[in-house]
Each structure stands twice: as structure tokens, then as C-alpha cells.
Design a protein around this motif. Structure first.
Motif, PDB file in Angstrom:
ATOM      1  N   ALA A  77       0.849  -1.197   0.000  1.00  0.00           N
ATOM      2  CA  ALA A  77       0.000   0.000   0.000  1.00  0.00           C
ATOM      3  C   ALA A  77       0.880   1.240   0.000  1.00  0.00           C
ATOM      4  O   ALA A  77       1.985   1.237   0.549  1.00  0.00           O
ATOM      5  CB  ALA A  77      -0.917  -0.003   1.217  1.00  0.00           C
ATOM      6  N   GLN A  78       0.380   2.295  -0.631  1.00  0.00           N
ATOM      7  CA  GLN A  78       1.129   3.551  -0.705  1.00  0.00           C
ATOM      8  C   GLN A  78       0.195   4.706  -0.379  1.00  0.00           C
ATOM      9  O   GLN A  78      -0.904   4.808  -0.930  1.00  0.00           O
ATOM     10  CB  GLN A  78       1.694   3.739  -2.122  1.00  0.00           C
ATOM     11  N   LEU A  79       0.632   5.583   0.521  1.00  0.00           N
ATOM     12  CA  LEU A  79      -0.126   6.805   0.770  1.00  0.00           C
ATOM     13  C   LEU A  79       0.282   7.810  -0.299  1.00  0.00           C
ATOM     14  O   LEU A  79       1.360   8.397  -0.239  1.00  0.00           O
ATOM     15  CB  LEU A  79       0.157   7.338   2.170  1.00  0.00           C
ATOM     16  N   TYR A  80      -0.586   7.963  -1.289  1.00  0.00           N
ATOM     17  CA  TYR A  80      -0.253   8.708  -2.507  1.00  0.00           C
ATOM     18  C   TYR A  80      -0.657  10.177  -2.440  1.00  0.00           C
ATOM     19  O   TYR A  80       0.046  11.053  -2.953  1.00  0.00           O
ATOM     20  CB  TYR A  80      -0.936   8.036  -3.703  1.00  0.00           C
ATOM     21  N   ALA A  81      -1.823  10.475  -1.819  1.00  0.00           N
ATOM     22  CA  ALA A  81      -2.329  11.849  -1.822  1.00  0.00           C
ATOM     23  C   ALA A  81      -3.104  12.158  -0.550  1.00  0.00           C
ATOM     24  O   ALA A  81      -3.725  11.267   0.047  1.00  0.00           O
ATOM     25  CB  ALA A  81      -3.231  12.076  -3.037  1.00  0.00           C
ATOM     26  N   VAL A  82      -3.056  13.418  -0.131  1.00  0.00           N
ATOM     27  CA  VAL A  82      -3.843  13.878   1.007  1.00  0.00           C
ATOM     28  C   VAL A  82      -4.503  15.203   0.639  1.00  0.00           C
ATOM     29  O   VAL A  82      -4.010  15.942  -0.223  1.00  0.00           O
ATOM     30  CB  VAL A  82      -2.980  14.053   2.278  1.00  0.00           C
ATOM     31  N   ALA A  83      -5.612  15.492   1.319  1.00  0.00           N
ATOM     32  CA  ALA A  83      -6.334  16.737   1.047  1.00  0.00           C
ATOM     33  C   ALA A  83      -6.827  17.371   2.334  1.00  0.00           C
ATOM     34  O   ALA A  83      -7.368  16.699   3.215  1.00  0.00           O
ATOM     35  CB  ALA A  83      -7.520  16.474   0.118  1.00  0.00           C
ATOM     36  N   SER A  84      -6.619  18.675   2.414  1.00  0.00           N
ATOM     37  CA  SER A  84      -7.107  19.495   3.511  1.00  0.00           C
ATOM     38  C   SER A  84      -7.661  20.772   2.907  1.00  0.00           C
ATOM     39  O   SER A  84      -7.380  21.096   1.749  1.00  0.00           O
ATOM     40  CB  SER A  84      -5.966  19.813   4.487  1.00  0.00           C
ATOM     41  N   ARG A  85      -8.457  21.499   3.670  1.00  0.00           N
ATOM     42  CA  ARG A  85      -8.899  22.819   3.202  1.00  0.00           C
ATOM     43  C   ARG A  85      -7.759  23.826   3.273  1.00  0.00           C
ATOM     44  O   ARG A  85      -7.872  24.943   2.758  1.00  0.00           O
ATOM     45  CB  ARG A  85     -10.097  23.305   4.034  1.00  0.00           C
ATOM     46  N   SER A  86      -6.684  23.430   3.939  1.00  0.00           N
ATOM     47  CA  SER A  86      -5.507  24.296   4.072  1.00  0.00           C
ATOM     48  C   SER A  86      -4.332  23.686   3.330  1.00  0.00           C
ATOM     49  O   SER A  86      -3.918  22.560   3.619  1.00  0.00           O
ATOM     50  CB  SER A  86      -5.147  24.469   5.558  1.00  0.00           C
ATOM     51  N   GLN A  87      -3.783  24.406   2.359  1.00  0.00           N
ATOM     52  CA  GLN A  87      -2.629  23.896   1.618  1.00  0.00           C
ATOM     53  C   GLN A  87      -1.436  23.703   2.531  1.00  0.00           C
ATOM     54  O   GLN A  87      -0.678  22.720   2.411  1.00  0.00           O
ATOM     55  CB  GLN A  87      -2.255  24.859   0.484  1.00  0.00           C
TER      56      GLN A  87
ATOM     57  N   LYS B 227      -1.455  22.894   5.698  1.00  0.00           N
ATOM     58  CA  LYS B 227      -1.666  21.666   6.479  1.00  0.00           C
ATOM     59  C   LYS B 227      -1.428  20.432   5.613  1.00  0.00           C
ATOM     60  O   LYS B 227      -0.802  19.459   6.053  1.00  0.00           O
ATOM     61  CB  LYS B 227      -3.088  21.655   7.047  1.00  0.00           C
ATOM     62  N   ALA B 228      -1.915  20.484   4.375  1.00  0.00           N
ATOM     63  CA  ALA B 228      -1.719  19.362   3.453  1.00  0.00           C
ATOM     64  C   ALA B 228      -0.239  19.151   3.171  1.00  0.00           C
ATOM     65  O   ALA B 228       0.251  18.014   3.157  1.00  0.00           O
ATOM     66  CB  ALA B 228      -2.479  19.607   2.152  1.00  0.00           C
ATOM     67  N   ASN B 229       0.493  20.237   2.946  1.00  0.00           N
ATOM     68  CA  ASN B 229       1.929  20.140   2.664  1.00  0.00           C
ATOM     69  C   ASN B 229       2.695  19.552   3.846  1.00  0.00           C
ATOM     70  O   ASN B 229       3.584  18.708   3.677  1.00  0.00           O
ATOM     71  CB  ASN B 229       2.508  21.514   2.328  1.00  0.00           C
ATOM     72  N   SER B 230       2.341  20.000   5.041  1.00  0.00           N
ATOM     73  CA  SER B 230       3.009  19.532   6.251  1.00  0.00           C
ATOM     74  C   SER B 230       2.768  18.027   6.466  1.00  0.00           C
ATOM     75  O   SER B 230       3.696  17.273   6.770  1.00  0.00           O
ATOM     76  CB  SER B 230       2.509  20.326   7.461  1.00  0.00           C
ATOM     77  N   PHE B 231       1.526  17.613   6.276  1.00  0.00           N
ATOM     78  CA  PHE B 231       1.154  16.205   6.426  1.00  0.00           C
ATOM     79  C   PHE B 231       1.889  15.357   5.382  1.00  0.00           C
ATOM     80  O   PHE B 231       2.435  14.291   5.698  1.00  0.00           O
ATOM     81  CB  PHE B 231      -0.362  16.057   6.268  1.00  0.00           C
ATOM     82  N   ALA B 232       1.905  15.845   4.146  1.00  0.00           N
ATOM     83  CA  ALA B 232       2.555  15.119   3.055  1.00  0.00           C
ATOM     84  C   ALA B 232       4.048  14.944   3.312  1.00  0.00           C
ATOM     85  O   ALA B 232       4.625  13.875   3.057  1.00  0.00           O
ATOM     86  CB  ALA B 232       2.332  15.845   1.740  1.00  0.00           C
ATOM     87  N   LYS B 233       4.673  15.974   3.840  1.00  0.00           N
ATOM     88  CA  LYS B 233       6.109  15.902   4.139  1.00  0.00           C
ATOM     89  C   LYS B 233       6.390  14.872   5.231  1.00  0.00           C
ATOM     90  O   LYS B 233       7.351  14.100   5.145  1.00  0.00           O
ATOM     91  CB  LYS B 233       6.614  17.281   4.568  1.00  0.00           C
ATOM     92  N   GLU B 234       5.499  14.833   6.241  1.00  0.00           N
ATOM     93  CA  GLU B 234       5.706  13.933   7.383  1.00  0.00           C
ATOM     94  C   GLU B 234       5.603  12.460   6.983  1.00  0.00           C
ATOM     95  O   GLU B 234       6.309  11.615   7.530  1.00  0.00           O
ATOM     96  CB  GLU B 234       4.691  14.251   8.484  1.00  0.00           C
ATOM     97  N   TYR B 235       4.729  12.164   6.005  1.00  0.00           N
ATOM     98  CA  TYR B 235       4.470  10.759   5.660  1.00  0.00           C
ATOM     99  C   TYR B 235       4.883  10.392   4.225  1.00  0.00           C
ATOM    100  O   TYR B 235       4.412   9.406   3.680  1.00  0.00           O
ATOM    101  CB  TYR B 235       2.982  10.440   5.884  1.00  0.00           C
ATOM    102  N   GLN B 236       5.766  11.184   3.646  1.00  0.00           N
ATOM    103  CA  GLN B 236       6.306  10.903   2.309  1.00  0.00           C
ATOM    104  C   GLN B 236       5.194  10.737   1.259  1.00  0.00           C
ATOM    105  O   GLN B 236       5.195   9.795   0.461  1.00  0.00           O
ATOM    106  CB  GLN B 236       7.188   9.647   2.312  1.00  0.00           C
ATOM    107  N   VAL B 237       4.244  11.666   1.280  1.00  0.00           N
ATOM    108  CA  VAL B 237       3.102  11.621   0.360  1.00  0.00           C
ATOM    109  C   VAL B 237       3.438  12.409  -0.896  1.00  0.00           C
ATOM    110  O   VAL B 237       4.017  13.495  -0.833  1.00  0.00           O
ATOM    111  CB  VAL B 237       1.841  12.213   1.029  1.00  0.00           C
TER     112      VAL B 237
END
Length: 326
Positions: free
Chosen positions: A32-42, A44-54
Motif C-alpha cells: 500500500a502507498q499513501l499517494y495523496a492527502v487533502a485538507s482545506r488548508s494547503q 496543512k496538506a503540505n506539512s502532512f505530506a512531508k511527514e508521511y512521504q506523500v
């Protein structure tokens, strides 16, 4: 394209606390791969993506749903948004694992299931406890009547939180309160082991904003079998699930809804079974969901549509009794 030889690519909509737990456990699943995330805040989305290699970080849910590279989406938004977010993805043909409670009421759940069937797309309620090895172990003991019939259930879930009208947990517009957020777990223990009750008694306490602060329930079954259930945001409770059977007591120990131990008590002698958990526990439902996708299935054989409907219908009945309206 066949998904048998490549990872299932996941997206997450809504990046609160539970999304972080889900993301951590996805990293433990090899296919499984965490490919994409979405937030109403870019941000927040960027921070989350960086933390989990998204790979992809979106600032709208619609943008994520329009990404054709995504195989499955985990909906982790507040309860009141589950239906809207689920329908968005189902209509794009993306398999949806939606956090519990599935939606706000029975009618919304029916609409979600109908949409999944109309789009021939997999949908499942993410009640992770059902898939945890310790809970499946207890279910097998009870189903096989290893220790006889169930005479009584006691199950509760409670913790103290300072009231905060701005927090999701206490916000009525988002489906906050003890019943939908944590009361669903004790109710689940009764429904998954004995089934729908013949009658329900319930009473609740409320915060000033109309959200329930605690709820006590008694489910009545034939042969005088009862399930005593409770949820609370104003006191710490044992948060155990205890099944009193004819020949033994089976106790799922503290924080029964998440990875924990099980005690079997016979003639005052206790045997504790440890399941050697090494993850938070969200990987088990995710692996099950991945397998459903690979097998081309559109409904889980564990967390079935029928069970999700029974669960939300029971929550609706309790809400009606305690006069909790959203």
C-alpha cells in the motif's frame, strides 16, 4: 490495470488526529502507498505530506477526488461531512473507507450505500475494532459458545475533556458528543455479539450547547440477557468490554476498542492473552480493504452494509430516546 502486482494507492480526506494514525499504519503495509492527502488548508496538506512521504498534497477535496491515480480514499473528516465526502469519491469510481460513524443517520447511510451500488464501487465503514485480532478472537469464542451462552455484557468508553465549544468533539454541527464519537464502540460490542436488542432504555446528560456529555444504555434481549453500555466525556471509565458467559467471563481489557489484551476468567482464575501488537491497529482494516479491492469485491464480508445499517439504526433509536437532535 490489474492491482495485483502494484501497491494500492491511497488518498486521505481530512487531516486531523485520526488521519495521522491511519497514515502511520499505512507505512507498515508493504503493498500500500499513501499517494495523496487533502485538507482545506494547503499549508496543512503540505506539512502532512512531508511527514508521511506523500506524493500529492491538495487544498480541496474535489482535487483529490479528480486524481485518477488514486485507488482508495480514507474519509477522516468530521461526522457531519462523511456523506458528502463519500459521495464525492464514489461518483468518481474511487473505493471509499469512511471513518465511523458512517454518517449522521440511517437515511444518509442508505444514500451512501445506494451510490456505491449505482457506481459499482467498493464502500466500507471504518470501524477498525472489528478487524483487530483480539476482537476477532473474542468473537470466535462467543460464536462457538466455548464458555456457553452470553448472560450479560458490560461495555463502556469514557474520558474527561475540558469543554471547548470550538473543538470538533463538542460541536453539535459536526456531530460531536459522546454517543456518536465513542458510544458507538460499546454499542458495537453488543450488536456484533448478540445482535439487535428487543428493546432499549437510555438516558443522557448534556452540555449547555445541546451536545450529549454522557449516555447510559441498557439493551434488552430474550432470556433476560442484557447489555449495559455507557459513554462519557466527563469522567474516566474503565473502557473495557466484559462478556459474562455461563462458564467463564471474557474481558477485553482497558481501551478494548484498540490493540489490547484479553482475559479469560474461570473459577476466579485469570488467563491473559497478549496478541503482540506492533502497530497502532489501523493496518488490519486497511489490509482487509486492500484485499477487497484486489478481489474486485464491492462490499466487506465483515463490516457488511447490513451491519452498518443496524449500527446507525440503533444509534438513531438511542438518539430518539434521549432527545438528541442534530
Amino acid at each position: 490495470m490489474s492491482l495485483h502486482n502494484k501497491p494500492i494507492r491511497w488518498g486521505i480526506i481530512g487531516l486531523g488526529n485520526i488521519a495521522h494514525k491511519f497514515a502511520k499504519d499505512i507505512l507498515t503495509i508493504k503493498d500500500a502507498q499513501l499517494y495523496a492527502v487533502a485538507s482545506r488548508s494547503q499549508e496543512k496538506a503540505n506539512s502532512f505530506a512531508k511527514e508521511y512521504q506523500v506524493i500529492k498534497a491538495y487544498n480541496t477535496y474535489e482535487a483529490l477526488a479528480n486524481d485518477s491515480n488514486i485507488d482508495a480514499v480514507y474519509i477522516a473528516t468530521p461526522h457531519a461531512l462523511h456523506k458528502e465526502n463519500t459521495l464525492l469519491c464514489l461518483k468518481k469510481g474511487i473505493a471509499v473507507l469512511c471513518e465511523k460513524p458512517f454518517a449522521m443517520n440511517f437515511e444518509e447511510v442508505e444514500e451512501m450505500i445506494a451510490c456505491a451500488k449505482a457506481n459499482n464501487t467498493l464502500l466500507m465503514e471504518a470501524l477498525w475494532t472489528y478487524f483487530l485480532p483480539h476482537y476477532q478472537y473474542v468473537l470466535s469464542l462467543l460464536k462457538d459458545k466455548t464458555y456457553g451462552n452470553i448472560l450479560k455484557i458490560e461495555s463502556d468508553f469514557g474520558f474527561y475533556r475540558d469543554f471547548n465549544d470550538d473543538a470538533r468533539l463538542f460541536k453539535k454541527a459536526l456531530g460531536g458528543g459522546s454517543l456518536l464519537d465513542i458510544g458507538i464502540y460499546p454499542i458495537f460490542t453488543a450488536l456484533s455479539t448478540i445482535g439487535e436488542p428487543e428493546s432499549i432504555k437510555a438516558n443522557a446528560t448534556f452540555f449547555d450547547n445541546g451536545v450529549d456529555s454522557s449516555c447510559q444504555m441498557v439493551f434488552n434481549y430474550e432470556n433476560n440477557t442484557k447489555a449495559h453500555l455507557k459513554s462519557s466525556l466527563v469522567e474516566d471509565l474503565p473502557t473495557e468490554a466484559i462478556f459474562y458467559c455461563e462458564k467463564a467471563t471474557i474481558k477485553i481489557n482497558r481501551m478494548f476498542h484498540m490493540p489490547t489484551t484479553v482475559s479469560i476468567i474461570v473459577n476466579e482464575k485469570e488467563i491473559i492473552k497478549d496478541f503482540g501488537y506492533s502497530t497502532i491497529g489501523y493496518n488490519f482494516e486497511t489490509i482487509h480493504f486492500n484485499n477487497l479491492i484486489r478481489e474486485g469485491k464491492k462490499e466487506s464480508d465483515i463490516m457488511t452494509f447490513d451491519f452498518s445499517k443496524i449500527l446507525i439504526r440503533t444509534l438513531d433509536k438511542v438518539r430518539k430516546i434521549i432527545h438528541l437532535h442534530y
